[in-house]
Design a protein around this motif. Sequence first.
Motif, mmCIF file in Angstrom:
data_model
loop_
_atom_site.group_PDB
_atom_site.id
_atom_site.type_symbol
_atom_site.label_atom_id
_atom_site.label_comp_id
_atom_site.label_asym_id
_atom_site.label_seq_id
_atom_site.Cartn_x
_atom_site.Cartn_y
_atom_site.Cartn_z
ATOM 1 N N ASP A 41 -10.472 -13.929 21.478
ATOM 2 C CA ASP A 41 -11.953 -14.215 21.373
ATOM 3 C C ASP A 41 -12.090 -15.571 21.249
ATOM 4 O O ASP A 41 -13.112 -16.237 21.487
ATOM 5 C CB ASP A 41 -12.541 -13.310 20.421
ATOM 6 N N LEU A 100 -2.811 -15.474 10.837
ATOM 7 C CA LEU A 100 -1.898 -14.211 10.614
ATOM 8 C C LEU A 100 -1.381 -14.054 12.015
ATOM 9 O O LEU A 100 -2.126 -13.950 12.888
ATOM 10 C CB LEU A 100 -2.683 -12.752 10.135
ATOM 11 N N PHE A 131 -11.406 -6.011 15.151
ATOM 12 C CA PHE A 131 -11.338 -5.888 13.576
ATOM 13 C C PHE A 131 -12.731 -5.995 13.114
ATOM 14 O O PHE A 131 -13.686 -6.880 13.590
ATOM 15 C CB PHE A 131 -10.358 -6.825 12.768
ATOM 16 N N GLY A 132 -13.288 -5.277 12.082
ATOM 17 C CA GLY A 132 -14.540 -5.498 11.337
ATOM 18 C C GLY A 132 -13.991 -6.507 10.229
ATOM 19 O O GLY A 132 -13.021 -7.016 9.935
ATOM 20 N N LYS A 133 -15.157 -6.881 9.320
ATOM 21 C CA LYS A 133 -14.992 -7.969 8.272
ATOM 22 C C LYS A 133 -14.367 -7.222 7.077
ATOM 23 O O LYS A 133 -13.974 -8.267 6.269
ATOM 24 C CB LYS A 133 -16.493 -8.497 8.068
ATOM 25 N N GLY A 140 -14.049 -11.470 9.739
ATOM 26 C CA GLY A 140 -12.912 -10.512 10.022
ATOM 27 C C GLY A 140 -11.722 -11.237 10.399
ATOM 28 O O GLY A 140 -11.932 -12.548 10.675
ATOM 29 N N LEU A 141 -10.997 -10.577 11.103
ATOM 30 C CA LEU A 141 -9.753 -11.089 11.734
ATOM 31 C C LEU A 141 -10.135 -11.434 13.178
ATOM 32 O O LEU A 141 -10.467 -10.438 13.702
ATOM 33 C CB LEU A 141 -8.510 -10.225 11.741
ATOM 34 N N LEU A 187 -9.666 -2.749 5.956
ATOM 35 C CA LEU A 187 -10.327 -3.356 7.297
ATOM 36 C C LEU A 187 -10.129 -2.089 8.244
ATOM 37 O O LEU A 187 -8.977 -1.347 8.149
ATOM 38 C CB LEU A 187 -9.019 -4.332 7.913
ATOM 39 N N TYR A 203 -2.815 -13.156 22.405
ATOM 40 C CA TYR A 203 -1.848 -11.895 22.130
ATOM 41 C C TYR A 203 -1.084 -11.913 23.439
ATOM 42 O O TYR A 203 -1.138 -12.394 24.500
ATOM 43 C CB TYR A 203 -2.478 -10.643 22.120
ATOM 44 N N LEU A 252 -9.089 -12.606 16.988
ATOM 45 C CA LEU A 252 -7.885 -12.714 18.037
ATOM 46 C C LEU A 252 -7.938 -13.907 18.511
ATOM 47 O O LEU A 252 -8.772 -14.331 19.301
ATOM 48 C CB LEU A 252 -7.906 -11.534 18.746
ATOM 49 N N GLN A 306 -8.497 -16.156 10.170
ATOM 50 C CA GLN A 306 -9.423 -15.738 9.052
ATOM 51 C C GLN A 306 -10.073 -16.803 8.488
ATOM 52 O O GLN A 306 -9.321 -17.783 8.055
ATOM 53 C CB GLN A 306 -8.672 -14.644 8.134
ATOM 54 N N TYR A 359 -3.898 -14.101 14.800
ATOM 55 C CA TYR A 359 -5.353 -14.026 14.496
ATOM 56 C C TYR A 359 -5.844 -15.224 13.454
ATOM 57 O O TYR A 359 -4.794 -15.691 12.727
ATOM 58 C CB TYR A 359 -5.471 -12.655 13.514
ATOM 59 N N ILE A 371 -18.318 -9.355 23.334
ATOM 60 C CA ILE A 371 -17.361 -9.010 22.227
ATOM 61 C C ILE A 371 -17.743 -7.653 21.698
ATOM 62 O O ILE A 371 -18.957 -7.278 21.350
ATOM 63 C CB ILE A 371 -17.264 -10.272 21.202
#
Lengths: 111, 112
Positions: B59, B90, A101-103, B42-43, A89, B48, B45, B37, B35, A1
């Motif tokens: 992930d 989301l 995405f970051g946190k 973070g978001l 973000l 998709y 996945l 949360q 997504y 990841i």
Amino acid sequence: ILNVEQSPQSLHVQEGDSTNFTCSFPSSNFYALHWYRWETAKSPEALFVMTLNGDEKKKGRISATLNTKEGYSYLYIKGSQPEDSATYLCAYLSGNTPLVFGKGTRLSVIA
Amino acid sequence: DGGITQSPKYLFRKEGQNVTLSCEQNLNHDAMYWYRQDPGQGLRLIYYSQIVNDFQKGDIAEGYSVSREKKESFPLTVTSAQKNPTAFYLCASSSIQGGEQYFGPGTRLTVT
């Protein structure tokens, strides 16, 4: 990841102060870097999509820069206002994977 | 108005039940995303889809399933196999894979 790091996690600034925060991402196989603003009780909204090394984008008092060689992007807010309070973000796109995405950085602007 | 909608806003289910979250878009976007949360995260996945009748795992796909029978719709089913289903979900779409994403308002799922 793939790892996308944002710093700081949160910050509080006074109204009128300028501020900036960082997004770090892998420098290999870069395709694009996205910035989103997520206000409380709303959906995230895109601020910028950046693709070129050295790129600088601006929207009102908010601007962003991109360094793909060293793997970072800065987001700047000039003269912060209470309505700028949100989570910011960043998201990294490499050539063959979806956005990662970051946190986020949570910004609170105190009037 | 073009946009992306999710329903319901809040959803409560008992453990062991499957539940389906709705996501609809009228933006004519090819790509759609789900997504999750969690607090302090973070978001992440889940799944998709780049085109109708095709989708890929993200992930954290375990315990989830999706379908993409229509361009406008990308429902997510949270199955009883998902160990920690309570979260904020989301949905997003983009005109192409990797393009600027447009997000729905989210669904907060609570499983007890």
